[in-house]
Design an enzyme around this catalytic site. Structure first.
Site, PDB file in Angstrom:
ATOM      1  N   HIS A 103       4.727  -5.895   6.491  1.00  0.00           N
ATOM      2  CA  HIS A 103       4.018  -5.300   7.633  1.00  0.00           C
ATOM      3  C   HIS A 103       4.332  -3.817   7.811  1.00  0.00           C
ATOM      4  O   HIS A 103       3.642  -3.140   8.589  1.00  0.00           O
ATOM      5  CB  HIS A 103       4.370  -6.041   8.918  1.00  0.00           C
ATOM      6  CG  HIS A 103       3.857  -7.444   8.974  1.00  0.00           C
ATOM      7  ND1 HIS A 103       2.536  -7.766   8.737  1.00  0.00           N
ATOM      8  CD2 HIS A 103       4.495  -8.627   9.220  1.00  0.00           C
ATOM      9  CE1 HIS A 103       2.380  -9.081   8.851  1.00  0.00           C
ATOM     10  NE2 HIS A 103       3.546  -9.619   9.127  1.00  0.00           N
ATOM     11  N   HIS A 106       0.762 -14.329   7.252  1.00  0.00           N
ATOM     12  CA  HIS A 106       0.266 -13.147   7.946  1.00  0.00           C
ATOM     13  C   HIS A 106      -0.119 -12.064   6.941  1.00  0.00           C
ATOM     14  O   HIS A 106       0.588 -11.836   5.960  1.00  0.00           O
ATOM     15  CB  HIS A 106       1.331 -12.617   8.902  1.00  0.00           C
ATOM     16  CG  HIS A 106       1.784 -13.630   9.906  1.00  0.00           C
ATOM     17  ND1 HIS A 106       2.893 -14.429   9.705  1.00  0.00           N
ATOM     18  CD2 HIS A 106       1.256 -13.993  11.100  1.00  0.00           C
ATOM     19  CE1 HIS A 106       3.039 -15.241  10.739  1.00  0.00           C
ATOM     20  NE2 HIS A 106       2.057 -14.998  11.601  1.00  0.00           N
ATOM     21  N   ASP A 166       2.197 -14.792   2.141  1.00  0.00           N
ATOM     22  CA  ASP A 166       2.643 -15.006   3.518  1.00  0.00           C
ATOM     23  C   ASP A 166       1.446 -15.381   4.387  1.00  0.00           C
ATOM     24  O   ASP A 166       0.328 -14.917   4.144  1.00  0.00           O
ATOM     25  CB  ASP A 166       3.289 -13.716   4.021  1.00  0.00           C
ATOM     26  CG  ASP A 166       4.039 -13.869   5.322  1.00  0.00           C
ATOM     27  OD1 ASP A 166       3.376 -14.020   6.372  1.00  0.00           O
ATOM     28  OD2 ASP A 166       5.278 -13.822   5.311  1.00  0.00           O
ATOM     29  N   ASP A 225       5.636 -19.160   5.264  1.00  0.00           N
ATOM     30  CA  ASP A 225       5.201 -19.591   6.581  1.00  0.00           C
ATOM     31  C   ASP A 225       3.799 -20.200   6.583  1.00  0.00           C
ATOM     32  O   ASP A 225       3.271 -20.526   7.651  1.00  0.00           O
ATOM     33  CB  ASP A 225       5.282 -18.445   7.593  1.00  0.00           C
ATOM     34  CG  ASP A 225       4.687 -17.146   7.093  1.00  0.00           C
ATOM     35  OD1 ASP A 225       4.215 -17.108   5.939  1.00  0.00           O
ATOM     36  OD2 ASP A 225       4.697 -16.160   7.848  1.00  0.00           O
TER      37      ASP A 225
END
Length: 348
Positions: A160, A198, A196, A285
């Site tokens: 991120h 996200h 991931d 995740d």
């Protein structure tokens, strides 16, 4: 498979995360790493080795120098103000406040450099971020010099982090740092595959106008999922980078039968681009019981993920990103790595 890790990642011991309007203990916690290490040892995956120190030069190859200096000084400046608790941004430049001038006050600079309010800066944050990128660089250097796969058990994660922003628990973009390092050491084109849940908004931002890094991400639809403002399928790159960015936003509740179709398409595109190194932003995740994610992959699915990644047939470096179902995080990480090794794809 060789794993790189150091206890210095534990130096970040954040106590604060804003979640649903409540300050809670962060989901990204040191215990995540402990559970992965325990599973690596139980599965006898291979040696766990201390990383080499690389300094800040590889970081500055992709990150803004003023941003890096801000991270290095933020905690001391926060303490000098006499503040209690941890440094958290609470005001941002917005559509009506473009933020062309960086404020002098620390509160303003926090808002300038933070992309979300979920991530605090505390004692040890900068030092842990330095250790994390050293882990990533040591892992990729092993893959570059031997052709063998390696796992960087990074903490904090990185995907991120943009060139001049932190958030989503990320400060230095580990995958971006090692991709640039590989290019600087002779690779013509590198692939970054982000699995991931996200979207890897920071990685996309760093390489969006470049054709020497092909970035592909399989993630929750940003219409419903963090980071919300990036990760749509229409984002395919810009300028020289057109066609070298591939997003696969999937609906909440997606299971492996849907997810793996995106994986197979992404891998086909990476092969067609003739990428010479595969960097996997390994967030687990997407697991069905993860507390802050919405896919439905099972632990067995992560083994199959590893087998399919091996079919790329190129040197591969895995870097730890997210994964917060702490009871299963070690199993899911090691399942990917063992699935990869079981496919027999090492490259001496």
């Amino acid at each position: 498979m060789l794993t790189f890790h150091t206890a210095a990642t534990q130096l970040r011991q954040a106590r604060t995360e804003l979640d649903g309007g409540v300050l809670v203990a962060p989901y990204e916690c040191p215990e995540r790493v402990d559970l992965v290490l325990k599973r690596i040892q139980l599965a006898r995956l291979g040696e766990v080795r201390e990383p080499q120190a690389f300094g800040l030069e590889p970081v500055l190859a992709i990150h803004d120098p003023d941003y890096v200096q801000f991270l290095a000084e933020c905690w001391a400046q926060w303490c000098a103000l006499g503040r209690q608790g941890e440094a958290i941004a609470w005001i941002w430049p917005t559509r009506t406040m473009p933020g062309d001038v960086i404020p002098d006050h620390l509160d303003g600079r926090l808002g300038h450099y933070a992309l979300s309010a979920d991530t605090s800066i505390c004692a040890g944050t900068f030092e842990a971020a330095e250790a994390s990128k050293d882990i990533a660089l040591s892992a990729v250097r092993h893959s570059l010099t031997t052709g063998e796969p390696a796992f960087g058990l990074c903490r904090p994660p990185g995907h991120h982090a943009a060139s001049d922003q932190f958030g989503g628990y990320c400060f230095f973009n580990n995958a971006g740092v090692v991709a640039q390092y590989a290019l600087d050491h002779g690779k013509r084109r590198v692939a970054i595959l982000d699995v991931d849940f996200h979207h890897g908004n920071g990685t996309q931002q760093v390489f969006y106008e470049r054709d020497d890094v092909f970035f592909a991400s399989i993630h929750g639809d940003p219409s419903h999922c963090f980071p919300y403002f990036l990760g749509h399928a229409s984002e395919t790159g810009r300028g020289r980078g057109e066609g070298f960015n591939a997003n696969y936003p999937l609906a909440p509740g997606s299971a492996f039968d849907v997810w793996v179709q995106a994986l197979d398409d992404a891998l086909a595109r990476l092969r067609a681009a003739e990428c010479e190194l595969l960097i996997v932003s390994l967030g687990v995740d997407a697991f069905e019981d993860d507390p802050i994610s919405e896919f439905k992959l099972t632990s067995d699915d992560f083994s199959e993920m590893g087998r399919r990644l091996a079919a790329m047939g190129v040197p591969t470096t895995f870097l730890m990103e997210g994964g917060y179902a702490v009871e299963a995080i070690g199993t899911n990480v090691v399942n990917v790595l063992q699935g990869f090794e079981d496919a027999g794809m090492t490259h001496p």
